[in-house]
Design a protein around this motif. Structure first.
Motif, PDB file in Angstrom:
ATOM      1  N   CYS A  36     -17.412 -54.165 -31.120  1.00  0.00           N
ATOM      2  CA  CYS A  36     -17.861 -54.917 -32.291  1.00  0.00           C
ATOM      3  C   CYS A  36     -17.632 -56.421 -32.116  1.00  0.00           C
ATOM      4  O   CYS A  36     -18.402 -57.228 -32.608  1.00  0.00           O
ATOM      5  CB  CYS A  36     -17.110 -54.407 -33.522  1.00  0.00           C
ATOM      6  SG  CYS A  36     -17.452 -55.335 -35.008  1.00  0.00           S
ATOM      7  N   TYR A  37     -16.595 -56.789 -31.384  1.00  0.00           N
ATOM      8  CA  TYR A  37     -16.212 -58.192 -31.254  1.00  0.00           C
ATOM      9  C   TYR A  37     -16.792 -58.887 -30.026  1.00  0.00           C
ATOM     10  O   TYR A  37     -16.449 -60.028 -29.746  1.00  0.00           O
ATOM     11  CB  TYR A  37     -14.681 -58.324 -31.280  1.00  0.00           C
ATOM     12  CG  TYR A  37     -14.142 -58.027 -32.653  1.00  0.00           C
ATOM     13  CD1 TYR A  37     -14.143 -58.997 -33.645  1.00  0.00           C
ATOM     14  CD2 TYR A  37     -13.680 -56.756 -32.986  1.00  0.00           C
ATOM     15  CE1 TYR A  37     -13.677 -58.724 -34.923  1.00  0.00           C
ATOM     16  CE2 TYR A  37     -13.215 -56.470 -34.264  1.00  0.00           C
ATOM     17  CZ  TYR A  37     -13.219 -57.451 -35.213  1.00  0.00           C
ATOM     18  OH  TYR A  37     -12.770 -57.176 -36.478  1.00  0.00           O
ATOM     19  N   GLU A  44     -18.516 -64.280 -29.963  1.00  0.00           N
ATOM     20  CA  GLU A  44     -17.210 -63.623 -29.994  1.00  0.00           C
ATOM     21  C   GLU A  44     -16.170 -64.427 -30.783  1.00  0.00           C
ATOM     22  O   GLU A  44     -15.402 -63.860 -31.568  1.00  0.00           O
ATOM     23  CB  GLU A  44     -16.730 -63.415 -28.554  1.00  0.00           C
ATOM     24  CG  GLU A  44     -15.438 -62.665 -28.417  1.00  0.00           C
ATOM     25  CD  GLU A  44     -15.034 -62.487 -26.966  1.00  0.00           C
ATOM     26  OE1 GLU A  44     -14.059 -61.751 -26.746  1.00  0.00           O
ATOM     27  OE2 GLU A  44     -15.662 -63.077 -26.057  1.00  0.00           O
ATOM     28  N   LYS A  47     -16.780 -64.029 -34.455  1.00  0.00           N
ATOM     29  CA  LYS A  47     -16.430 -62.675 -34.880  1.00  0.00           C
ATOM     30  C   LYS A  47     -14.915 -62.522 -35.026  1.00  0.00           C
ATOM     31  O   LYS A  47     -14.436 -61.876 -35.966  1.00  0.00           O
ATOM     32  CB  LYS A  47     -16.967 -61.642 -33.896  1.00  0.00           C
ATOM     33  CG  LYS A  47     -18.474 -61.467 -33.980  1.00  0.00           C
ATOM     34  CD  LYS A  47     -18.950 -60.429 -32.976  1.00  0.00           C
ATOM     35  CE  LYS A  47     -20.439 -60.202 -33.083  1.00  0.00           C
ATOM     36  NZ  LYS A  47     -20.901 -59.129 -32.190  1.00  0.00           N
ATOM     37  N   GLU A  48     -14.151 -63.112 -34.125  1.00  0.00           N
ATOM     38  CA  GLU A  48     -12.688 -63.028 -34.222  1.00  0.00           C
ATOM     39  C   GLU A  48     -12.181 -63.777 -35.453  1.00  0.00           C
ATOM     40  O   GLU A  48     -11.250 -63.324 -36.120  1.00  0.00           O
ATOM     41  CB  GLU A  48     -12.022 -63.555 -32.955  1.00  0.00           C
ATOM     42  CG  GLU A  48     -12.176 -62.655 -31.755  1.00  0.00           C
ATOM     43  CD  GLU A  48     -11.525 -61.287 -31.892  1.00  0.00           C
ATOM     44  OE1 GLU A  48     -10.654 -61.081 -32.769  1.00  0.00           O
ATOM     45  OE2 GLU A  48     -11.886 -60.397 -31.109  1.00  0.00           O
ATOM     46  N   GLY A  51     -12.893 -61.541 -38.312  1.00  0.00           N
ATOM     47  CA  GLY A  51     -11.890 -60.480 -38.290  1.00  0.00           C
ATOM     48  C   GLY A  51     -10.548 -60.954 -38.831  1.00  0.00           C
ATOM     49  O   GLY A  51      -9.868 -60.234 -39.568  1.00  0.00           O
ATOM     50  N   HIS A  67      -5.886 -60.735 -34.217  1.00  0.00           N
ATOM     51  CA  HIS A  67      -7.012 -61.677 -34.292  1.00  0.00           C
ATOM     52  C   HIS A  67      -6.572 -63.115 -34.050  1.00  0.00           C
ATOM     53  O   HIS A  67      -7.311 -63.884 -33.433  1.00  0.00           O
ATOM     54  CB  HIS A  67      -7.754 -61.533 -35.622  1.00  0.00           C
ATOM     55  CG  HIS A  67      -8.514 -60.264 -35.725  1.00  0.00           C
ATOM     56  ND1 HIS A  67      -9.590 -59.957 -34.930  1.00  0.00           N
ATOM     57  CD2 HIS A  67      -8.332 -59.172 -36.517  1.00  0.00           C
ATOM     58  CE1 HIS A  67     -10.060 -58.756 -35.229  1.00  0.00           C
ATOM     59  NE2 HIS A  67      -9.299 -58.255 -36.196  1.00  0.00           N
TER      60      HIS A  67
END
Length: 119
Positions: A36-37, A44, A47-48, A51, A67
């Protein structure tokens, strides 16, 4: 050991034990979480940060540390982390403040850990 080593050691040790059980559902869940990440339409690093914000709002200290660690590895700046943590606190409310304290502590520990590794 320091805060960073303690967390990473525990996480690795327990993940090995969990994976050793060879549970297909858990393995698929871990795989989905990992994939997913990765880079896609959203990169990326972003996305982190998403998260991290979600983990703060959900008040999961282990997830926050994970994270934050990934953000540190991906060269997210302290200013960017502060903005993400601000958004998370706005969305999550004052109940998230204790997690904010631990998140900032862990971010600082990562900087110190990195400095110690270079020395």
């Amino acid at each position: 050991m320091d805060l960073v080593d303690d967390f990473n050691s525990y996480r690795s040790r327990m993940n090995e034990r969990i994976m050793a059980a060879d549970n297909k559902i858990i393995k698929r869940l871990f795989n989905l979480d990992t994939n997913c990440y990765t880079d896609g339409s959203v990169d990326e690093k972003t996305k982190e940060m998403i998260g991290l914000a979600c983990s703060m709002v959900l008040r999961c200290d282990d997830c926050v540390k994970y994270h934050i660690g990934r953000c540190h590895e991906l060269k997210v700046t302290t200013e960017q982390i502060q903005e993400v943590l601000s958004i998370a606190n706005l969305i999550g409310g004052t109940i998230v403040i204790p997690h904010l304290r631990r998140a900032v502590e862990y971010w600082e520990a990562l900087d110190q850990h990195q400095s110690n590794q270079k020395a």
